[in-house]
Design a protein around this motif. Structure first.
Motif, PDB file in Angstrom:
ATOM      1  N   HIS A   1      10.616  -8.836   0.042  1.00 31.29           N
ATOM      2  CA  HIS A   1      10.997  -7.748  -0.735  1.00 31.29           C
ATOM      3  C   HIS A   1       9.907  -7.163  -1.765  1.00 31.29           C
ATOM      4  O   HIS A   1      10.438  -6.476  -2.927  1.00 31.29           O
ATOM      5  N   GLY A   2       8.669  -7.244  -1.321  1.00 30.43           N
ATOM      6  CA  GLY A   2       7.849  -6.392  -2.044  1.00 30.43           C
ATOM      7  C   GLY A   2       6.711  -7.062  -2.927  1.00 30.43           C
ATOM      8  O   GLY A   2       5.831  -6.328  -3.655  1.00 30.43           O
ATOM      9  N   ALA A   3       6.733  -8.412  -2.937  1.00 36.37           N
ATOM     10  CA  ALA A   3       5.789  -8.927  -3.757  1.00 36.37           C
ATOM     11  C   ALA A   3       4.198  -8.635  -3.535  1.00 36.37           C
ATOM     12  O   ALA A   3       4.007  -8.638  -2.396  1.00 36.37           O
ATOM     13  N   THR A   4       3.546  -8.272  -4.457  1.00 37.76           N
ATOM     14  CA  THR A   4       2.008  -8.085  -4.273  1.00 37.76           C
ATOM     15  C   THR A   4       1.329  -9.125  -4.266  1.00 37.76           C
ATOM     16  O   THR A   4       0.161  -9.531  -3.606  1.00 37.76           O
ATOM     17  N   HIS A   5       1.779 -10.400  -5.007  1.00 34.30           N
ATOM     18  CA  HIS A   5       1.342 -11.600  -4.882  1.00 34.30           C
ATOM     19  C   HIS A   5       2.194 -12.645  -5.059  1.00 34.30           C
ATOM     20  O   HIS A   5       3.289 -12.359  -5.466  1.00 34.30           O
ATOM     21  N   VAL A   6       2.219 -13.823  -4.552  1.00 31.48           N
ATOM     22  CA  VAL A   6       2.875 -14.975  -4.796  1.00 31.48           C
ATOM     23  C   VAL A   6       2.077 -16.052  -5.389  1.00 31.48           C
ATOM     24  O   VAL A   6       1.327 -16.474  -5.056  1.00 31.48           O
ATOM     25  N   ILE A   7       2.634 -16.530  -6.571  1.00 31.96           N
ATOM     26  CA  ILE A   7       1.887 -17.700  -7.238  1.00 31.96           C
ATOM     27  C   ILE A   7       2.741 -18.832  -7.304  1.00 31.96           C
ATOM     28  O   ILE A   7       4.036 -18.786  -7.317  1.00 31.96           O
ATOM     29  N   GLU A   8       2.062 -20.081  -7.603  1.00 34.92           N
ATOM     30  CA  GLU A   8       3.114 -21.232  -7.499  1.00 34.92           C
ATOM     31  C   GLU A   8       3.810 -21.355  -8.896  1.00 34.92           C
ATOM     32  O   GLU A   8       5.162 -21.658  -8.920  1.00 34.92           O
ATOM     33  N   SER A   9       3.513 -20.674 -10.115  1.00 31.13           N
ATOM     34  CA  SER A   9       4.059 -20.777 -11.284  1.00 31.13           C
ATOM     35  C   SER A   9       3.548 -19.708 -12.319  1.00 31.13           C
ATOM     36  O   SER A   9       2.616 -19.030 -12.280  1.00 31.13           O
TER      37      SER A   9
ATOM     38  N   ALA B   1       4.584  -9.550  -9.056  1.00 27.43           N
ATOM     39  CA  ALA B   1       4.329 -11.309  -8.598  1.00 27.43           C
ATOM     40  C   ALA B   1       5.343 -12.036  -8.461  1.00 27.43           C
ATOM     41  O   ALA B   1       6.318 -12.242  -9.465  1.00 27.43           O
ATOM     42  N   GLY B   2       5.643 -12.800  -7.169  1.00 22.64           N
ATOM     43  CA  GLY B   2       6.644 -13.597  -7.111  1.00 22.64           C
ATOM     44  C   GLY B   2       6.185 -14.990  -7.752  1.00 22.64           C
ATOM     45  O   GLY B   2       5.106 -15.613  -7.344  1.00 22.64           O
TER      46      GLY B   2
ATOM     47  N   SER C   1       0.973  -1.186   0.049  1.00 27.74           N
ATOM     48  CA  SER C   1       0.006   0.041  -0.092  1.00 27.74           C
ATOM     49  C   SER C   1       0.855   1.269   0.205  1.00 27.74           C
ATOM     50  O   SER C   1       0.369   2.167  -0.243  1.00 27.74           O
ATOM     51  N   ASN C   2       2.310   1.004   0.429  1.00 32.13           N
ATOM     52  CA  ASN C   2       2.893   2.239   0.274  1.00 32.13           C
ATOM     53  C   ASN C   2       3.303   2.831  -1.100  1.00 32.13           C
ATOM     54  O   ASN C   2       3.921   3.730  -1.423  1.00 32.13           O
ATOM     55  N   VAL C   3       3.077   1.902  -2.030  1.00 32.79           N
ATOM     56  CA  VAL C   3       3.575   2.233  -3.406  1.00 32.79           C
ATOM     57  C   VAL C   3       2.352   2.522  -4.194  1.00 32.79           C
ATOM     58  O   VAL C   3       2.092   3.384  -4.693  1.00 32.79           O
ATOM     59  N   SER C   4       1.454   1.631  -4.339  1.00 33.13           N
ATOM     60  CA  SER C   4       0.058   1.568  -4.920  1.00 33.13           C
ATOM     61  C   SER C   4      -0.812   0.479  -4.446  1.00 33.13           C
ATOM     62  O   SER C   4      -0.183  -0.608  -4.243  1.00 33.13           O
ATOM     63  N   ASN C   5      -2.107   0.821  -4.547  1.00 35.84           N
ATOM     64  CA  ASN C   5      -2.897  -0.322  -4.195  1.00 35.84           C
ATOM     65  C   ASN C   5      -3.010  -1.341  -5.300  1.00 35.84           C
ATOM     66  O   ASN C   5      -3.444  -1.069  -6.518  1.00 35.84           O
ATOM     67  N   PRO C   6      -2.434  -2.714  -5.208  1.00 37.25           N
ATOM     68  CA  PRO C   6      -2.506  -3.671  -6.284  1.00 37.25           C
ATOM     69  C   PRO C   6      -3.896  -4.105  -6.652  1.00 37.25           C
ATOM     70  O   PRO C   6      -3.938  -4.522  -7.765  1.00 37.25           O
ATOM     71  N   GLY C   7      -5.056  -3.742  -5.850  1.00 44.16           N
ATOM     72  CA  GLY C   7      -6.211  -3.857  -6.312  1.00 44.16           C
ATOM     73  C   GLY C   7      -7.010  -2.708  -7.398  1.00 44.16           C
ATOM     74  O   GLY C   7      -7.956  -2.844  -7.563  1.00 44.16           O
ATOM     75  N   THR C   8      -6.101  -1.717  -7.552  1.00 47.96           N
ATOM     76  CA  THR C   8      -6.645  -0.497  -8.057  1.00 47.96           C
ATOM     77  C   THR C   8      -5.817  -0.251  -9.263  1.00 47.96           C
ATOM     78  O   THR C   8      -4.675  -0.521  -9.517  1.00 47.96           O
ATOM     79  N   THR C   9      -6.429  -0.317 -10.861  1.00 50.91           N
ATOM     80  CA  THR C   9      -5.752  -0.311 -11.941  1.00 50.91           C
ATOM     81  C   THR C   9      -6.162   1.188 -12.466  1.00 50.91           C
ATOM     82  O   THR C   9      -7.106   1.586 -11.946  1.00 50.91           O
ATOM     83  N   THR C  10      -5.373   1.615 -13.379  1.00 51.08           N
ATOM     84  CA  THR C  10      -5.346   2.854 -13.974  1.00 51.08           C
ATOM     85  C   THR C  10      -5.955   2.631 -15.240  1.00 51.08           C
ATOM     86  O   THR C  10      -6.237   1.646 -15.923  1.00 51.08           O
ATOM     87  N   ARG C  11      -6.272   3.906 -15.997  1.00 53.27           N
ATOM     88  CA  ARG C  11      -7.138   3.895 -17.290  1.00 53.27           C
ATOM     89  C   ARG C  11      -8.099   2.797 -17.195  1.00 53.27           C
ATOM     90  O   ARG C  11      -9.117   2.979 -16.576  1.00 53.27           O
TER      91      ARG C  11
END
Length: 258
Positions: free
Chosen positions: A238-246, A223-224, A20-30
């Motif tokens: 180190h900042g991942a907004t999401h972590v996925i298996e693959s 995404a990590g 949240s300190n950088v941008s809200n990953p749930g919010t998109t632009t344009r």
């Protein structure tokens, strides 16, 4: 992994680890398209299988670092800890002088190329299909690496991936600085013109440095993936907004089309 943790010294880890300190990953632009996708190669879309370590061991031996010594093991551990960083930067740290760093880098690139030519490189399962789907959905895909261009091209040739992505970048294509600097992501943003706002960029990688690079660029999704060098704790720390298996799971984080 002490040197991975050290990466956070370049920016305040308390800020990086809180999306949240950088941008809200749930919010998109344009139009919320997330239309520019910047993907790491080794460990993310390309199965590493320990090739980086093997190439380093061969390279170190060729320039006089004796295998099995404490010096060799310490340097190999540093290579492990800094996965994702530009390789020439790693060798500058390890060998001190520019001449030795360049010798080590050349030996590493030669050794890695020999392993690739030997058929020891393979895609992460589902990676090609994922890239094709992303592009079919109207997204622009950029493949990035910490390797030199000659090694990147050798990997792409071995996999039959030339032309698979819209653009491929190595540190030299972005002014010479690799991860954890944001330069390659920003170069992708500027060169492709695929989105108007960096918050519509998606970055995916398998290392702590990939996550730092993505967060520093201002990407909306960083995404990590768990198919490579670092674990969930290192990626989120180190900042991942999401972590996925693959990487095959990446499309599920995105709107259906760009």
């Amino acid at each position: 992994m002490s040197n991975v943790s050290k990466a956070s010294n370049v920016s305040n880890p308390s800020n990086v680890s809180n999306p949240s300190n950088v941008s809200n990953p749930g919010t998109t632009t344009r139009n919320g398209s997330r239309a520019l996708i910047v993907l790491d190669m080794a460990g993310t879309t390309v199965a590493d299988g320990g090739l980086v370590e093997r190439a380093f061991e061969l390279a170190a031996e060729r320039i006089g670092v004796e295998p099995g010594t404490a010096e060799h093991e310490a340097r190999l551990q540093y290579v492990r800890d800094t996965m994702g960083e530009s390789k020439i930067s790693v060798f500058r740290h390890l060998f001190g002088t520019e001449e030795m760093a360049q010798r080590a880098n050349s030996a590493f690139e030669d050794a890695y190329g020999e392993l690739v030519d030997g058929g020891l490189v393979a895609p992460v399962p589902g990676a090609r299909r994922t890239i094709e789907k992303l592009r079919a959905d109207g997204r622009t895909v950029v493949l990035t690496t910490g390797f030199a261009r000659v090694t990147q091209d050798a990997i792409l040739d071995a996999l039959g991936w030339q032309g698979l992505a819209d653009l491929t970048l190595c540190p030299a294509d972005a002014g010479g600085r690799g991860r954890p600097y944001p330069d390659m992501v920003l170069a992708a943003f500027l060169r492709t013109g695929a989105v108007d706002d960096v918050r519509d960029v998606v970055v995916a990688g398998d290392t702590a440095y990939d996550m730092l690079c993505g967060r520093r660029s201002g990407a909306g999704i960083v995404a990590g993936v768990l198919t490579g060098a670092h674990d969930r704790a290192a990626l989120t720390g180190h900042g991942a907004t999401h972590v996925i298996e693959s990487i095959a799971d990446l499309p599920s984080l995105l709107p259906e089309s760009a």
